[in-house]
Structures are given as C-alpha cells and as structure tokens.
Design a protein around this motif. Structure first.
Motif, PDB file in Angstrom:
ATOM      1  N   UNK A  60       0.852  -1.190   0.000  1.00 57.14           N
ATOM      2  CA  UNK A  60       0.000   0.000   0.000  1.00 57.14           C
ATOM      3  C   UNK A  60       0.887   1.240   0.000  1.00 57.14           C
ATOM      4  N   UNK A  61       0.472   2.297  -0.643  1.00 57.77           N
ATOM      5  CA  UNK A  61       1.252   3.541  -0.687  1.00 57.77           C
ATOM      6  C   UNK A  61       1.032   4.339   0.591  1.00 57.77           C
ATOM      7  N   UNK A  62       2.129   4.791   1.168  1.00 60.48           N
ATOM      8  CA  UNK A  62       2.063   5.598   2.389  1.00 60.48           C
ATOM      9  C   UNK A  62       2.881   6.867   2.183  1.00 60.48           C
ATOM     10  N   UNK A  63       2.353   8.015   2.566  1.00 56.30           N
ATOM     11  CA  UNK A  63       3.016   9.321   2.382  1.00 56.30           C
ATOM     12  C   UNK A  63       3.451   9.880   3.731  1.00 56.30           C
ATOM     13  N   UNK A  64       4.702  10.311   3.795  1.00 55.60           N
ATOM     14  CA  UNK A  64       5.244  10.969   4.998  1.00 55.60           C
ATOM     15  C   UNK A  64       5.496  12.436   4.663  1.00 55.60           C
ATOM     16  N   UNK A  65       5.027  13.350   5.519  1.00 58.53           N
ATOM     17  CA  UNK A  65       5.174  14.790   5.276  1.00 58.53           C
ATOM     18  C   UNK A  65       6.004  15.437   6.396  1.00 58.53           C
ATOM     19  N   UNK A  66       6.563  16.621   6.055  1.00 57.84           N
ATOM     20  CA  UNK A  66       7.389  17.373   7.016  1.00 57.84           C
ATOM     21  C   UNK A  66       8.447  16.468   7.648  1.00 57.84           C
ATOM     22  N   UNK A  67       9.182  15.813   6.784  1.00 58.22           N
ATOM     23  CA  UNK A  67      10.175  14.831   7.210  1.00 58.22           C
ATOM     24  C   UNK A  67      11.453  15.539   7.667  1.00 58.22           C
ATOM     25  N   UNK A  68      12.055  15.047   8.725  1.00 58.27           N
ATOM     26  CA  UNK A  68      13.364  15.550   9.162  1.00 58.27           C
ATOM     27  C   UNK A  68      14.451  14.929   8.284  1.00 58.27           C
TER      28      UNK A  68
END
Length: 450
Positions: A60-68
């Motif tokens: 499944x596609x998973x999106x991570x935002x504001x990544x360090x």
C-alpha cells in the motif's frame, strides 16, 4: 378388463418437492449447528487475511510529510576546503516522500526507516550546486517511490581560516571609588576565525568589553570569562553561526580577561611645586608664583605603599637660575618604585619671576607750586616726604632730585585753598612703582601782587 381400463394411470413424484426437502435439510443443519458453522467462516476469513498479509508483493502507498532530513558530510566538506552557505535547514523544512509499504508493515513504517538525508561530501567545488535528497529502501518496510522535492540548490564557498586576529579590550565605566584597575590582559590575545571566505575576509578584530563599574572594591587579581564580538574594519559587528573561533585548536566562545585592582591616592603637585624647579633668580628678582598643570596626580599601588607618598618631584627640575623673567617648561616626574600607575608622567610648570619690590623714603623733597595765575603769588609748605615703592634695583638708584612734587593752582582765585600734591619721577623707564606723599594735601595761599 374393463375395470382395468377405467383406472387412472399412476403420477410420478414432483421434482420441486425434492429441492425443497434438500433446502429444508440444509436449513435444519444450519439452525441446529450455527456456532460451528460461524466459527468455520471466521477461520476461513482469517486464513485468507493472513495469507494476504504474508505476501510481500501486496503493498500500500504511504506518504510521509514534514520529514526531518539528516545533513551528513559537513566535516568532510570542510576538510575539502568547502562550506555550504545556504540555509539548508530552511530549504529542507518541507520535504515529503511516498513509500510502497508491505501490507503487514503499513502501520509500523516510519520516516526514520528510510534514512532521508543529504550528503555534503559529494560536493566537489564552489559555486551553485544541485544537492539530491537521498533515501534508503527497506527490505522490511518497503521501497521509496517518490521524494518531493527530489533535490535542492545550494551555494558553496571556500572554507578558509584566518589566524592572528587581534583581541582588543575596551574599558567602560569607572572602577569603585578609591581603587584603580590596571589595563586588562586577555587570553588568548589572538584568535583564529574559520568559515566561508566572504565572511572571514571581513573580520578585522575581536572586541571584549570590560565594565569597570562592576569590579570588586578590593585589592588583588580579578579574572573573568567575557563574551566577544567580531568586528569589521569599520567597527561594525559580524554575526554568523557559520563562523568558528578557535585558539590552539580549542573552540572559543569567550575570552579570559584578567584585571589587577589597586588602591589609589591623590598627590598635589601645586602644594609641592618647589620640587619642580631649581635655582634662584637674578639678584633683585624673586619667584612670586608657580603654576602647575596638572595640579594633582593620582598614584595607584598597594595601599601600604601609597599611603606614605606625599610629594612628587621632577626628574630634572626646571632651572630658573639667574632668570629675570617668567620661566615656562615641561618636566618629567620621577617614577616611584612599586607604584603601579601615575595619572600623569609629566607636568607643565610656569615659574613667575618678578623684581623684588622695595620701599624707599625721601624726606624734605622740595615742593613746587605750578600754574600760578599772572599777577598772583602763591605760598605754602616748601617740602614733603615721599615714599617710593618699586623694583629694588631701580628704587636704590633713585635720587631725591629725580622726584618732582608739585601742587597745581591753575585757575584759582586769591584766597586759601586745600590742594592735593602729585609726584612724578624723572626717567621712569616704564618701571612699575607707587608713591605715597606726606602730607597728601597742603594749604596754599594765593595773593595779588603789590
């Protein structure tokens, strides 16, 4: 036979009755054994789900935002003589990425599993550079499908170091009353500044400010670590997190400052001015005044030493030997042993020299009545006593005949008149003098001639 012909033929069983019986049987079985059947259904569904979860090809596609984003390779870049001057943290504050995560790890996958980073060690030259945002795929948590943005543009400069930058100490405020603060010393006296070439080239010096007003009111050594400011040639501060200050390879954020505190005391030069000149004026002349600047000198040192100091003298006194006029000059003061400081090392001295004034009395000086009107006669005292005060040498050379005592009767009518006496001296030669006549006035009688 007829009977047989009259009987109706037999009917075959109906097919719907069989289906109904089958359905009824199944219903009876379901009703009678429903817990068993439900359990079997749940087991079947769970088995199906487990088989799907164990299949790594199902993602499944998973999106991570504001990544360090980690910044790696800074030290390597500096060793290569380069440094990024762009604010990388600002450029990397809005990074996101998408990952195809295996179904079974979807809830466990986190950004840290993919090592999002930029590698500065890949930069090889100064100028504007394209810096890729790197990731690492995970066998357990999936593969990165997309990073946004994929790269950032940064400006790179040469990384340089400038040694022997002087540290200047600026004093503000006044030490506590009764105490003197020595010139501060700082450690280190010079520093090394490293950073982007455009910034390092601006640094002219470092400045440390010591506020003397907060120093302790006691004798002894005072040491303190004080912050410093980097300044350009115009005295303007240079502030940047990209500049690094070191001394002997030790990172510096403060400078050690040492100040020696002493007791102090004022000594009057004016009251002891006779120690600043030597000799005597010419005969007939004397010193009438001495003007000294500064009038007071402050000495500092150990209290037990300075308490015994009452006078200061000249190393080579101003000579007035044989002088007839005022003498002006500058003298060096003797430096006192074990004294830490003197507020003045020289003094301007003016020795005022004037003739010695002497008083001389002349008795029975002839009196002359002047400007007697025509056809008149005037009679009065014939002598007066005159006291002359002036320069000694001049007064001693005067003779009675040099004195002209007169009484002026111009324009007066016959009768008795009380008139003042005046005295002039022949050949005064611009001397300053004063006269006192006794009597100051006389009675003069004016008569018409027979």
């Amino acid at each position: 036979m007829s009977q047989m012909m009259n009987q109706a033929p037999a009917q075959p069983p109906r097919e719907p009755n069989r289906v109904w019986k089958a359905i009824s049987g199944l219903l009876k079985m379901a009703v009678n054994n429903w817990p068993t059947k439900l359990l079997a259904l749940l087991l079947a569904v769970g088995l199906w789900a487990g088989l799907i979860a164990q299949d790594p090809t199902l993602t499944r596609e998973k999106t991570f935002r504001d990544v360090t984003v980690s910044i790696n390779g800074s030290d390597t870049l500096k060793r290569n003589g380069l440094v990024v001057v762009t604010d990388l943290e600002a450029l990397l504050d809005d990074v996101s990425f998408k990952v195809d995560v295996p179904q079974m790890q979807y809830s466990n996958a986190q950004p840290v599993n993919f090592n999002v980073r930029v590698d500065l060690s890949r930069i090889k030259q100064a100028g504007e550079q394209e810096l890729a945002i790197l990731t690492t795929n995970s066998s357990a948590y999936g593969k990165v499908a997309e990073v946004s943005p994929a790269s950032v543009r940064v400006v790179v400069e040469e990384y340089v170091s400038e040694g022997f930058i002087p540290v200047n100490v600026i004093r503000v405020g006044e030490p506590p009353a009764g105490y003197y603060a020595s010139d501060p010393t700082c450690d280190p006296a010079r520093i090394t500044v490293s950073g982007p070439k455009s910034l390092v080239e601006q640094v002219d010096r470092a400045e440390v400010v010591v506020n003397q007003a907060i120093l302790p009111a006691r004798e002894g050594l005072v040491e303190k670590a004080v912050s410093f400011t980097l300044l350009d040639a115009n005295g303007m501060p240079i502030e940047s997190d990209m500049l690094q200050v070191t001394s002997d390879s030790v990172l510096r954020t403060r400078i050690n400052v040492a100040v020696q505190m002493y007791a102090k005391r004022d000594v009057s030069l004016q009251e002891n001015s006779q120690t600043l000149y030597a000799g005597t004026p010419a005969e007939g002349y004397e010193v009438t005044d001495v003007i000294v600047s500064p009038e007071i000198v402050t000495v500092a040192g150990k209290k037990s030493i300075i308490e015994s100091i009452n006078t200061l003298s000249a190393r080579v006194p101003l000579s007035i030997a044989g002088k007839k006029d005022t003498v002006t000059g500058t003298v060096d003061l003797k430096l006192l042993v074990n004294v830490a400081s003197m507020s003045a090392r020289q003094a301007d001295v003016t020795v005022v020299i004037k003739p010695i004034r002497e008083e001389r009395i002349f008795r029975a000086v002839p009196l002359t009545i002047t400007n007697v009107p025509e056809g008149m006669t005037a009679a009065g005292p014939y002598t007066a006593t005159v006291t002359v005060t002036g320069a000694q040498s001049w007064v001693r050379e005067l003779r009675k005949t040099d004195l002209n005592v007169t009484c002026d009767v111009a324009g007066l009518e016959p009768g008795v008149h009380e008139l003042p006496l005046t005295c002039t001296i022949t050949d005064e030669t611009d001397e300053e003098y004063s006269v006192d006549i006794e009597p100051m006035t006389v009675r003069v009688t004016i008569d018409a001639r027979d």
